[in-house]
Scaffold this active site. Structure first.
Site, short mmCIF file in Angstrom:
data_model
loop_
_atom_site.label_atom_id
_atom_site.label_comp_id
_atom_site.label_asym_id
_atom_site.label_seq_id
_atom_site.Cartn_x
_atom_site.Cartn_y
_atom_site.Cartn_z
N SER A 11 0.82 -1.22 0.00
CA SER A 11 0.00 0.00 0.00
C SER A 11 0.85 1.27 0.00
O SER A 11 0.56 2.24 0.68
CB SER A 11 -0.95 -0.01 1.20
OG SER A 11 -0.20 -0.13 2.41
N GLY A 46 12.64 14.32 -0.16
CA GLY A 46 13.04 15.33 -1.15
C GLY A 46 11.94 15.70 -2.12
O GLY A 46 11.62 16.87 -2.31
N GLU A 111 18.47 18.38 -6.58
CA GLU A 111 19.19 17.34 -5.84
C GLU A 111 20.37 16.88 -6.69
O GLU A 111 20.48 17.26 -7.87
CB GLU A 111 18.25 16.17 -5.50
CG GLU A 111 17.19 16.56 -4.47
CD GLU A 111 16.23 15.44 -4.14
OE1 GLU A 111 16.37 14.33 -4.69
OE2 GLU A 111 15.33 15.67 -3.33
N HIS A 239 22.41 6.06 0.44
CA HIS A 239 22.21 7.51 0.52
C HIS A 239 23.37 8.08 1.32
O HIS A 239 23.69 7.55 2.39
CB HIS A 239 20.88 7.83 1.19
CG HIS A 239 20.42 9.23 0.93
ND1 HIS A 239 21.08 10.32 1.44
CD2 HIS A 239 19.39 9.72 0.20
CE1 HIS A 239 20.47 11.42 1.04
NE2 HIS A 239 19.43 11.08 0.29
N ARG A 285 24.76 10.44 -6.22
CA ARG A 285 24.88 9.80 -4.91
C ARG A 285 26.00 8.80 -4.75
O ARG A 285 26.61 8.70 -3.70
CB ARG A 285 23.59 9.02 -4.65
CG ARG A 285 22.65 9.82 -3.87
CD ARG A 285 21.41 9.10 -3.65
NE ARG A 285 20.42 10.17 -3.56
CZ ARG A 285 19.15 9.98 -3.47
NH1 ARG A 285 18.67 8.76 -3.48
NH2 ARG A 285 18.35 10.98 -3.37
N HIS A 346 19.68 2.58 0.93
CA HIS A 346 18.52 3.44 0.70
C HIS A 346 17.56 2.92 -0.36
O HIS A 346 16.35 2.98 -0.17
CB HIS A 346 19.06 4.81 0.29
CG HIS A 346 18.01 5.87 0.08
ND1 HIS A 346 17.19 6.29 1.09
CD2 HIS A 346 17.67 6.61 -1.02
CE1 HIS A 346 16.37 7.24 0.63
NE2 HIS A 346 16.64 7.43 -0.65
N ARG A 381 20.26 5.15 -9.52
CA ARG A 381 19.04 5.96 -9.67
C ARG A 381 19.33 7.44 -9.45
O ARG A 381 19.99 7.82 -8.49
CB ARG A 381 18.00 5.51 -8.65
CG ARG A 381 16.76 6.36 -8.62
CD ARG A 381 15.79 5.84 -7.59
NE ARG A 381 16.29 6.01 -6.26
CZ ARG A 381 15.90 6.98 -5.42
NH1 ARG A 381 15.02 7.87 -5.79
NH2 ARG A 381 16.39 7.04 -4.20
N LEU A 387 9.75 7.90 -7.03
CA LEU A 387 8.30 8.11 -6.87
C LEU A 387 7.67 8.32 -8.24
O LEU A 387 6.58 7.82 -8.53
CB LEU A 387 8.05 9.33 -5.97
CG LEU A 387 8.35 9.09 -4.48
CD1 LEU A 387 8.35 10.41 -3.71
CD2 LEU A 387 7.33 8.13 -3.86
P1 FAD Z 1 6.59 1.26 -0.66
O1 FAD Z 1 6.15 2.65 -0.56
O2 FAD Z 1 7.75 0.86 0.15
O3 FAD Z 1 5.36 0.32 -0.28
C1 FAD Z 1 5.54 -1.06 -0.11
C2 FAD Z 1 4.30 -1.63 0.53
O4 FAD Z 1 4.33 -3.04 0.48
C3 FAD Z 1 4.15 -1.28 1.99
O5 FAD Z 1 2.80 -0.99 2.22
C4 FAD Z 1 4.54 -2.56 2.71
O6 FAD Z 1 3.98 -2.72 3.97
C5 FAD Z 1 3.98 -3.57 1.74
N1 FAD Z 1 4.58 -4.92 1.81
C6 FAD Z 1 5.87 -5.26 1.66
N2 FAD Z 1 6.00 -6.61 1.75
C7 FAD Z 1 4.76 -7.11 1.93
C8 FAD Z 1 4.23 -8.41 2.10
N3 FAD Z 1 5.00 -9.51 2.08
N4 FAD Z 1 2.89 -8.56 2.28
C9 FAD Z 1 2.08 -7.47 2.31
N5 FAD Z 1 2.52 -6.22 2.17
C10 FAD Z 1 3.84 -6.03 1.98
N6 FAD Z 1 12.06 8.59 -3.71
C11 FAD Z 1 11.83 9.71 -4.42
O7 FAD Z 1 11.54 9.64 -5.62
N7 FAD Z 1 11.90 10.92 -3.81
C12 FAD Z 1 12.20 11.06 -2.50
O8 FAD Z 1 12.24 12.16 -1.99
C13 FAD Z 1 12.48 9.90 -1.74
N8 FAD Z 1 12.82 9.97 -0.44
C14 FAD Z 1 12.98 8.84 0.29
C15 FAD Z 1 13.24 8.92 1.65
C16 FAD Z 1 13.33 7.76 2.41
C17 FAD Z 1 13.62 7.88 3.88
C18 FAD Z 1 13.17 6.50 1.80
C19 FAD Z 1 13.25 5.26 2.61
C20 FAD Z 1 12.95 6.42 0.44
C21 FAD Z 1 12.84 7.57 -0.32
N9 FAD Z 1 12.59 7.51 -1.70
C22 FAD Z 1 12.37 8.66 -2.40
C23 FAD Z 1 12.34 6.22 -2.35
C24 FAD Z 1 10.83 6.04 -2.49
O9 FAD Z 1 10.20 6.48 -1.32
C25 FAD Z 1 10.45 4.60 -2.72
O10 FAD Z 1 11.24 4.02 -3.70
C26 FAD Z 1 8.99 4.50 -3.15
O11 FAD Z 1 8.19 5.15 -2.21
C27 FAD Z 1 8.59 3.06 -3.28
O12 FAD Z 1 7.21 2.99 -3.40
P2 FAD Z 1 6.53 1.56 -3.53
O13 FAD Z 1 5.07 1.79 -3.64
O14 FAD Z 1 7.22 0.79 -4.56
O15 FAD Z 1 6.89 0.84 -2.15
C1 SIN Z 2 16.17 12.58 -0.44
O1 SIN Z 2 15.31 13.36 -0.06
O2 SIN Z 2 17.38 12.79 -0.37
C2 SIN Z 2 15.74 11.30 -1.01
C3 SIN Z 2 15.49 11.48 -2.43
C4 SIN Z 2 15.49 10.16 -3.12
O3 SIN Z 2 15.80 9.13 -2.54
O4 SIN Z 2 15.18 10.17 -4.32
#
Ligand code: FAD
Ligand code: SIN
Length: 527
Positions: A11, A46, A111, A239, A285, A346, A381, A387
């Site tokens: 989610s 970010g 960035e 990171h 990075r 990261h 990346r 995102l």
């Molecule tokens: P997620 O948002 O991680 O969602 C995964 C989901 O799967 C969660 O709900 C989890 O509970 C669920 N899940 C996992 N395994 C299971 C399972 N076995 N069964 C059921 N549910 C499960 N990216 C950017 O582009 N810009 C940014 O500024 C940025 N900042 C970041 C800052 C931080 C601190 C971090 C950690 C990452 C950042 N990133 C950023 C990276 C970015 O946030 C992620 O790559 C992106 O949000 C991934 O989205 P997603 O929907 O693929 O996974």
């Molecule tokens: C950050 O805010 O530095 C994270 C950005 C990213 O992981 O893309």
């Protein structure tokens, strides 16, 4: 047995946007292992990279992405995702996303690796804002059911109906997943016509990570066991700037802080980035993380400093309220104090191989977001491209999933989960110890700077852990910690195996045995 037209595992941004896109054509079940907002998305700081400024261009964004990706990006995928950016952002704004504006225009910041200011953001809590608007829409949709505290254990394929499935089996299908309801402690068959893996990344395989606890690589491990193609797992992004504090748990200090002019200094107070790259603090990075690692090793220090003391305090408070407050919580005032930081795991650039439309090598199984490897990131990346990728690919995958579900039936012959012969062992110390051991191995031997000696050692140690845990798993009633440990071992194996196969240094994979990038045509590591 539970059934939906569409099963969405995860989610975060990818899972929620996919769900919204398919919901008008059938029932959707979103399963998520903790509460619904807990995801990497929710912690993103970010922002989202996209071309909105008149003096910027798609070509420049594409070029920056390709440069960061060090020859391994799929140009066609990069172009399509970059060009979809503005539309995707407009959609979020129409849903109610409140991105930071200045003088009536979206505020665009910079960035590392970007040649232009193109990161839209919601102060330093962009992910929380995206998660908020997507969840509100999902909850209001009558066709969508969100099942919290439901943990996906295995993807269901022909294997579960007694057929032999190998990586060479051409026509494999996914029929849903076996899911552990952690409240009732029962395993449910969740059947679906089309399934989306949106389980995010695997930062937790490393001792220090910016990722929350959910990031244990379950999706990649499940897909690999189901014999889907997995690729480029050696490219783990560290990171450069996670807070170094015993109680801060590698809290991220956004790269946008360096975009605002923050300087990296060693413990002697020297700014060192100019010795490594002419772009200094705003180099990509991998370069910044390696420079910090080099300083730590040369000087025998545990951290370097991030210095923002020259930046106006009001600017810091306005742009980074969350980061400022977190530092203050740990008795560090960014306006007057140097902030100790270290690199931390990261982002997983590799993952389940997909087309740009989220199609995997298993029919009926789609993947989007960090779990997927579409080809946009290549060997490294570009900041804030993830995102963007998650949202764009989820939307495209929804189109293909609708087509697929429209011509498929639920497979009701799927048997129930068979746990005969297993007992409740109550040996949780074995699991927690093994997790710690694995994280330490990955941190020490498969980190920012690698070598064959370290990788081979990591390979042998993780194999021992694998054998021990597999035998334990066969005899023990399933639980989330046990399944996660098993998955983390699989993901570590895939990272090490891919790293060993790459006899060069490229992007995020740097090895002292082969310190240069090969001239000849690059290859992708497919497992
Ligand atoms: P997620 O948002 O991680 O969602 C995964 C989901 O799967 C969660 O709900 C989890 O509970 C669920 N899940 C996992 N395994 C299971 C399972 N076995 N069964 C059921 N549910 C499960 N990216 C950017 O582009 N810009 C940014 O500024 C940025 N900042 C970041 C800052 C931080 C601190 C971090 C950690 C990452 C950042 N990133 C950023 C990276 C970015 O946030 C992620 O790559 C992106 O949000 C991934 O989205 P997603 O929907 O693929 O996974
Ligand atoms: C950050 O805010 O530095 C994270 C950005 C990213 O992981 O893309």
């Amino acid at each position: 047995m539970i059934s939906f037209d569409y099963l969405v595992i995860g989610s975060g941004s990818a899972g929620l946007s996919f769900a919204l896109e398919v919901a008008d054509s059938g029932t959707v079940g979103i399963i998520t292992k903790k509460n619904k907002a807990e995801s990497n998305t929710n912690y993103a700081q970010g922002g989202i990279a996209t071309v909105l400024d008149d003096t910027d261009s798609y070509d420049k964004h594409v070029k920056d992405t390709l440069t960061a990706g060090a020859g391994l990006c799929d140009v066609n995928v990069v172009e399509k995702i970059v060009e979809s950016g503005p539309k995707t952002i407009r959609k979020l704004i129409e849903m109610g996303a409140d991105f930071t504006s200045k003088e009536g225009k979206l505020d665009l910041v910079r960035e590392g690796g970007h040649s232009h200011n193109r990161i839209i953001h919601a102060a330093d809590m962009t992910g929380r804002e995206i998660e908020r608007v997507l969840l509100a829409k999902v909850e209001a949709h009558p066709n969508i059911t969100v099942l919290e505290h439901h943990y996906a254990m295995e993807l269901i394929t022909e294997h579960h109906m007694g057929s032999k499935v190998t990586k060479y089996t051409d026509d494999k299908h996914c029929y849903g997943a076996y899911v552990l309801n952690t409240k009732s402690d029962t395993v449910e068959r969740v059947l679906a016509k089309a399934t989306l893996l949106a389980t995010g990344g695997a930062g937790q395989v490393y001792l220090h990570s910016t990722n929350p606890e959910i990031a244990t690589g379950d999706g990649v491990a499940m897909a690999y066991r189901a014999k889907a193609r997995v690729s480029n797992m050696e490219f783990i992004q560290f990171h450069p700037t996670a807070l170094h504090h015993p109680e801060a748990d590698s809290f991220l200090i956004s790269e946008a802080v360096r975009g605002h002019g923050a300087i990296l200094r060693n413990t002697a107070g020297e700014a060192f980035m100019e010795n490594y790259d002419e772009r200094k603090e705003l180099a990509p990075r991998d370069i910044v993380a390696r420079a910090i690692d080099d300083q730590l090793k040369k000087r025998g220090d545990d951290f370097v400093y991030l210095d923002v003391r020259h930046i106006d305090k009001s600017v810091m408070l306005e742009s980074f309220p969350n980061i400022y407050a977190k530092c203050l919580e740990h008795n560090m005032d960014m306006a007057t104090d140097l902030i100790p930081i270290v690199p931390a795991a990261h982002y997983m650039c590799g993952g389940v191989w997909t087309t740009i439309d989220g199609e995997t090598t298993i029919s009926g199984l789609f993947a989007a977001g960090e779990v997927a490897c579409t080809g946009i990131h290549g060997a490294n990346r570009l900041a804030s491209n993830s995102l963007l990728e998650a949202l764009v690919v989820a939307e495209r995958a929804a189109v293909k999933a609708r087509e697929y579900a429209g011509k498929s039936l639920l497979n009701e012959t799927v048997p129930e989960w068979d746990d005969s012969g297993t007992v409740n062992m109550e040996e949780w110390v074995l699991i927690s110890h093994n997790i710690r051991e694995l994280q330490q191995i990955m941190w020490d031997y498969v980190g920012i700077v690698r070598s064959d000696l370290r990788l081979n050692r990591a390979f042998r140690r993780t194999r021992m852990l694998h054998d021990e845990v597999e035998s334990f798993y066969q005899r023990t009633k399933v639980s989330v910690p046990l399944c996660q440990l098993r998955n983390m071992i699989s993901v570590s194996y895939l990272i090490i195996k891919s790293a060993l196969k790459r006899k060069e240094s490229r992007g995020l994979h740097y090895t002292t045995d082969y310190p240069f990038m090969k001239e000849e045509v690059e290859h992708h590591n497919i497992l």
